[in-house]
Design a protein around this motif. Structure first.
Motif, PDB file in Angstrom:
ATOM      1  N   ARG A 124      39.924  55.173  49.426  1.00  0.00           N
ATOM      2  CA  ARG A 124      39.168  53.982  49.004  1.00  0.00           C
ATOM      3  C   ARG A 124      39.534  53.591  47.575  1.00  0.00           C
ATOM      4  NH1 ARG A 124      34.342  56.969  50.812  1.00  0.00           N
ATOM      5  NH2 ARG A 124      34.117  56.491  53.039  1.00  0.00           N
ATOM      6  N   THR A 125      39.525  54.572  46.692  1.00  0.00           N
ATOM      7  CA  THR A 125      39.825  54.287  45.279  1.00  0.00           C
ATOM      8  C   THR A 125      41.202  53.672  45.142  1.00  0.00           C
ATOM      9  OG1 THR A 125      38.495  56.197  44.669  1.00  0.00           O
ATOM     10  CG2 THR A 125      39.970  55.324  42.981  1.00  0.00           C
ATOM     11  N   ARG A 126      42.173  54.262  45.816  1.00  0.00           N
ATOM     12  CA  ARG A 126      43.540  53.765  45.689  1.00  0.00           C
ATOM     13  C   ARG A 126      43.683  52.355  46.258  1.00  0.00           C
ATOM     14  NH1 ARG A 126      47.692  57.940  44.985  1.00  0.00           N
ATOM     15  NH2 ARG A 126      49.029  56.543  46.160  1.00  0.00           N
ATOM     16  N   LEU A 127      43.051  52.109  47.410  1.00  0.00           N
ATOM     17  CA  LEU A 127      43.151  50.779  48.011  1.00  0.00           C
ATOM     18  C   LEU A 127      42.438  49.737  47.161  1.00  0.00           C
ATOM     19  CD1 LEU A 127      42.686  51.676  51.780  1.00  0.00           C
ATOM     20  CD2 LEU A 127      44.761  50.776  50.706  1.00  0.00           C
ATOM     21  N   LYS A 128      41.304  50.112  46.580  1.00  0.00           N
ATOM     22  CA  LYS A 128      40.601  49.162  45.718  1.00  0.00           C
ATOM     23  C   LYS A 128      41.397  48.877  44.449  1.00  0.00           C
ATOM     24  CE  LYS A 128      36.013  50.671  47.240  1.00  0.00           C
ATOM     25  NZ  LYS A 128      34.808  51.451  46.829  1.00  0.00           N
ATOM     26  N   ALA A 129      41.955  49.917  43.859  1.00  0.00           N
ATOM     27  CA  ALA A 129      42.701  49.743  42.603  1.00  0.00           C
ATOM     28  C   ALA A 129      44.001  48.977  42.831  1.00  0.00           C
ATOM     29  CB  ALA A 129      43.000  51.102  41.980  1.00  0.00           C
ATOM     30  N   ALA A 130      44.575  49.144  44.027  1.00  0.00           N
ATOM     31  CA  ALA A 130      45.877  48.515  44.293  1.00  0.00           C
ATOM     32  C   ALA A 130      45.790  46.998  44.223  1.00  0.00           C
ATOM     33  CB  ALA A 130      46.387  48.950  45.665  1.00  0.00           C
ATOM     34  N   ARG A 131      44.619  46.442  44.581  1.00  0.00           N
ATOM     35  CA  ARG A 131      44.510  44.975  44.610  1.00  0.00           C
ATOM     36  C   ARG A 131      44.643  44.338  43.228  1.00  0.00           C
ATOM     37  NH1 ARG A 131      41.170  41.991  48.828  1.00  0.00           N
ATOM     38  NH2 ARG A 131      42.233  42.684  50.710  1.00  0.00           N
ATOM     39  N   PRO A 132      43.774  44.683  42.275  1.00  0.00           N
ATOM     40  CA  PRO A 132      43.973  44.071  40.943  1.00  0.00           C
ATOM     41  C   PRO A 132      45.312  44.465  40.319  1.00  0.00           C
ATOM     42  CG  PRO A 132      42.224  45.735  40.897  1.00  0.00           C
ATOM     43  CD  PRO A 132      42.557  45.512  42.324  1.00  0.00           C
ATOM     44  N   MET A 133      45.766  45.720  40.571  1.00  0.00           N
ATOM     45  CA  MET A 133      47.047  46.125  39.994  1.00  0.00           C
ATOM     46  C   MET A 133      48.193  45.292  40.566  1.00  0.00           C
ATOM     47  SD  MET A 133      46.912  50.237  39.483  1.00  0.00           S
ATOM     48  CE  MET A 133      48.605  50.295  38.877  1.00  0.00           C
ATOM     49  N   GLY A 134      48.086  44.943  41.822  1.00  0.00           N
ATOM     50  CA  GLY A 134      49.146  44.158  42.458  1.00  0.00           C
ATOM     51  C   GLY A 134      49.094  42.684  42.083  1.00  0.00           C
ATOM     52  N   ARG A 135      48.039  42.277  41.373  1.00  0.00           N
ATOM     53  CA  ARG A 135      47.916  40.859  41.004  1.00  0.00           C
ATOM     54  C   ARG A 135      48.038  40.656  39.500  1.00  0.00           C
ATOM     55  NH1 ARG A 135      43.381  40.690  44.670  1.00  0.00           N
ATOM     56  NH2 ARG A 135      42.062  40.652  42.838  1.00  0.00           N
ATOM     57  N   GLN A 136      48.724  41.557  38.830  1.00  0.00           N
ATOM     58  CA  GLN A 136      48.865  41.425  37.377  1.00  0.00           C
ATOM     59  C   GLN A 136      49.815  40.295  36.982  1.00  0.00           C
ATOM     60  OE1 GLN A 136      48.664  44.976  34.647  1.00  0.00           O
ATOM     61  NE2 GLN A 136      49.156  46.053  36.510  1.00  0.00           N
ATOM     62  N   THR A 137      50.828  40.029  37.813  1.00  0.00           N
ATOM     63  CA  THR A 137      51.755  38.956  37.459  1.00  0.00           C
ATOM     64  C   THR A 137      51.262  37.640  38.055  1.00  0.00           C
ATOM     65  OG1 THR A 137      53.132  39.174  39.419  1.00  0.00           O
ATOM     66  CG2 THR A 137      53.666  40.610  37.586  1.00  0.00           C
ATOM     67  N   ILE A 138      51.635  36.529  37.412  1.00  0.00           N
ATOM     68  CA  ILE A 138      51.179  35.236  37.914  1.00  0.00           C
ATOM     69  C   ILE A 138      51.763  34.944  39.295  1.00  0.00           C
ATOM     70  CG2 ILE A 138      50.624  34.182  35.691  1.00  0.00           C
ATOM     71  CD1 ILE A 138      53.338  32.761  35.791  1.00  0.00           C
ATOM     72  N   GLY A 139      52.987  35.423  39.541  1.00  0.00           N
ATOM     73  CA  GLY A 139      53.615  35.206  40.842  1.00  0.00           C
ATOM     74  C   GLY A 139      52.831  35.896  41.950  1.00  0.00           C
ATOM     75  N   ALA A 140      52.418  37.138  41.700  1.00  0.00           N
ATOM     76  CA  ALA A 140      51.674  37.891  42.701  1.00  0.00           C
ATOM     77  C   ALA A 140      50.306  37.267  42.931  1.00  0.00           C
ATOM     78  CB  ALA A 140      51.525  39.344  42.253  1.00  0.00           C
ATOM     79  N   ARG A 141      49.706  36.738  41.869  1.00  0.00           N
ATOM     80  CA  ARG A 141      48.387  36.115  41.977  1.00  0.00           C
ATOM     81  C   ARG A 141      48.469  34.856  42.858  1.00  0.00           C
ATOM     82  NH1 ARG A 141      43.531  36.284  38.280  1.00  0.00           N
ATOM     83  NH2 ARG A 141      44.460  38.290  37.736  1.00  0.00           N
ATOM     84  N   ALA A 142      49.485  34.048  42.614  1.00  0.00           N
ATOM     85  CA  ALA A 142      49.662  32.835  43.416  1.00  0.00           C
ATOM     86  C   ALA A 142      49.939  33.197  44.874  1.00  0.00           C
ATOM     87  CB  ALA A 142      50.793  31.989  42.845  1.00  0.00           C
ATOM     88  N   MET A 143      50.771  34.217  45.090  1.00  0.00           N
ATOM     89  CA  MET A 143      51.122  34.612  46.457  1.00  0.00           C
ATOM     90  C   MET A 143      49.896  35.121  47.205  1.00  0.00           C
ATOM     91  SD  MET A 143      53.371  34.697  48.764  1.00  0.00           S
ATOM     92  CE  MET A 143      55.103  34.749  48.336  1.00  0.00           C
ATOM     93  N   HIS A 144      49.040  35.882  46.519  1.00  0.00           N
ATOM     94  CA  HIS A 144      47.820  36.392  47.152  1.00  0.00           C
ATOM     95  C   HIS A 144      46.950  35.230  47.626  1.00  0.00           C
ATOM     96  CE1 HIS A 144      44.197  38.801  47.817  1.00  0.00           C
ATOM     97  NE2 HIS A 144      43.534  37.898  47.130  1.00  0.00           N
ATOM     98  N   ALA A 145      46.783  34.240  46.746  1.00  0.00           N
ATOM     99  CA  ALA A 145      45.961  33.077  47.106  1.00  0.00           C
ATOM    100  C   ALA A 145      46.575  32.342  48.293  1.00  0.00           C
ATOM    101  CB  ALA A 145      45.826  32.142  45.906  1.00  0.00           C
ATOM    102  N   ALA A 146      47.893  32.144  48.257  1.00  0.00           N
ATOM    103  CA  ALA A 146      48.565  31.403  49.325  1.00  0.00           C
ATOM    104  C   ALA A 146      48.433  32.132  50.658  1.00  0.00           C
ATOM    105  CB  ALA A 146      50.036  31.198  48.968  1.00  0.00           C
TER     106      ALA A 146
END
Lengths: 326, 326
Positions: free
Chosen positions: B256-278
């Motif tokens: 659980r901890t790893r899966l929860k932490a992976a989300r914000p960590m994976g959205r640190q770059t603007i590209g990843a943030r846009a891709m998540h939204a898309a």
């Protein structure tokens, strides 16, 4: 050697405890040492299944000879098989001493609180014995041309062509960056020539194995075995073009733009930001050096590129390796 | 299909022009089409030199059979050799229609200005003909057990063992995530057993090929050829442990901890943030779904893991493949 911990702000105490333990009282358990050693050896064997990794390993050995850069940071199977737990302890003790530690923190943290917690670790937790600086002499590159073919049973072939290069501390380091950029990427002349005009090669580009004072500049390409000789002709033609001062203003502008943009883009994550600070401090470079770097890049013209190419991309000190099926 | 452009704020007009051109008037030049086609075929051939990539490709084919998921997004050499420029144009025209476009912007931009510029593109630049939704039926997994050995001349062997899995739209998708986490990473029981107790395997873990409704869950390991049978025993034992409801609270908490932490960590770059939204918009999932996701994870216990394992990790619908030297 670097240790990195990335945690949520609420877990910063746990991170500091782990970091302190790692720096001040690592156990180097024999069983763990064996497992990690076996795993590292296994990884090296696995890498040798991949033609580009295999070629790069062989190239480094041929290029650097007895210089330590002949061996990548993961080491060599023969050396690892001789390694003992005590070797690792001794190396750790040599490296981890107060005068040789750089600590970088990035992200959402409370500076005062963190400094108060780190102070005792850095002032009394870590030994203060003087750090013995490495005395390995600089490496000027091979004394003579090397041409080798390594046989490996694969669909593709890999061409590697290496030259001596300047180190990070050299004034011309940024010229090397410009050249590396010029030969890399899908908009490079080399890529266009090889892929678009000739329809050959899976990938083509350049790379650098970089030290403070000794480095290696490598052209590489993955191609159909029958096309390896033609790829070499293209690489040599591209080197000759640069040495003749024929890099265009448009190419220079593109390289500059890409190199400048790569810096902030590469520092978007907090981990990358901390690593950048730690590396620059370790190399005794200014922390915020983007402006200075941009200025250096703006000053590099086709003549500077030509001078670098003529001095370093020297057939007399070139190591060329082709890995291909029998 | 996705197009992504990342630029400095000062270059946003250039980015919008390029994006508009790509969406409204792509030329699909025949020569460029040929070059890209040849390069894609070359890349597929290159991938086939790597034992894990090769194994995954063969596994997908065996697992999915005639279902389109049998083929990865890069396609298949035989199909590519038949492909014409007109096929690509037709596919582009099917996909790029107003009702099927999702546009995400992230980073330092002026919302009002950007909306004013994007509005005409989205409202009149792009065709509005209805999007033909894909009608491929769901795939329940193979009808019977498959056991195959593929011969490849390498130092290592690769073991792949695949099962049907739920799609993204399924309520149990997060249970699959927990299981994938449980079997992956260096602190997983599977990794510890295989690497630390037995000293075998270069890597071991799991992965998912994920669709909205049809998916594949894969256990994989790279190992010395002589140890492949033992690695399979360990994988099967680990599946049996999970199916018996024996996943510990500590393991669940770590996943659980790893899966929860992976989300914000994976959205640190603007590209990843846009891709998540898309992606979330495309899949009709809520945009800010971290809290909901965390709640789902918190609700998953050993029983839920066991039920998933018993239903999906089914020997009757299992595809096992070993790639090894002759």
């Amino acid at each position: 050697m670097s240790l990195a911990i990335e945690v949520l702000p609420s877990d910063v105490d746990v991170a500091l405890d782990l970091l302190s333990d790692a720096l001040t009282c690592p156990t180097f358990d024999e069983a763990t040492f064996r497992i990690e050693l076996d795993a590292q050896i296994a990884n090296l064997k696995e890498e040798d299944d991949e033609i580009l990794d295999y070629g790069f390993r062989k190239l480094r050995e041929r290029f650097f000879g007895v210089h330590p850069f002949a061996i990548a940071s993961d080491g060599r199977i023969a050396d690892l098989e001789q390694l003992s737990r005590l070797d690792v302890v001794a190396h750790f003790e040599r490296l981890v001493t107060a005068s040789n530690v750089v600590l970088a923190v990035s992200g959402d943290f409370d500076r005062a609180n963190l400094q108060a917690r780190l102070q005792p670790l850095l002032e009394s937790g870590i030994t203060t014995k003087p750090f013995k600086v490495d005395q390995t002499p600089n490496y000027p590159g091979p004394a003579e041309t090397v041409n080798v073919v390594e046989v490996m049973d694969r669909e593709q072939a890999v061409v590697l062509q290496a030259y001596p290069d300047v180190g990070i501390k050299d004034e011309r380091y940024a010229v090397g960056e410009m050249l590396n950029e010029l030969f890399s990427g899908m908009s490079s002349r080399l890529f266009e020539r090889v892929r678009e005009d000739k329809g050959m090669a899976y990938y083509v580009g350049s790379s650098r194995v970089v030290g403070l004072h000794s480095s290696m500049f490598v052209f590489y390409a993955g191609t159909h075995p029958s096309q390896a000789p033609e790829v070499i002709i293209e690489i040599d033609a591209e080197i000759a073009r640069v040495a003749a001062g024929k890099v265009t203003e448009e190419e220079l502008a593109r390289c500059r733009t890409r190199l400048k943009a790569a810096r902030p883009m590469g520092r978007q994550t907090i981990g990358a930001r901390a690593m950048h600070a730690a590396i620059n401090l370790t190399y005794e470079l200014p922390l915020a050096d983007d402006a200075e770097h941009a200025e250096k890049l703006d000053g590099i013209d086709a003549t500077a590129m030509a001078e670098f190419a003529k001095e370093f991309f020297d057939v007399e000190r070139q190591v060329r390796m082709i890995v291909q099926p029998a």
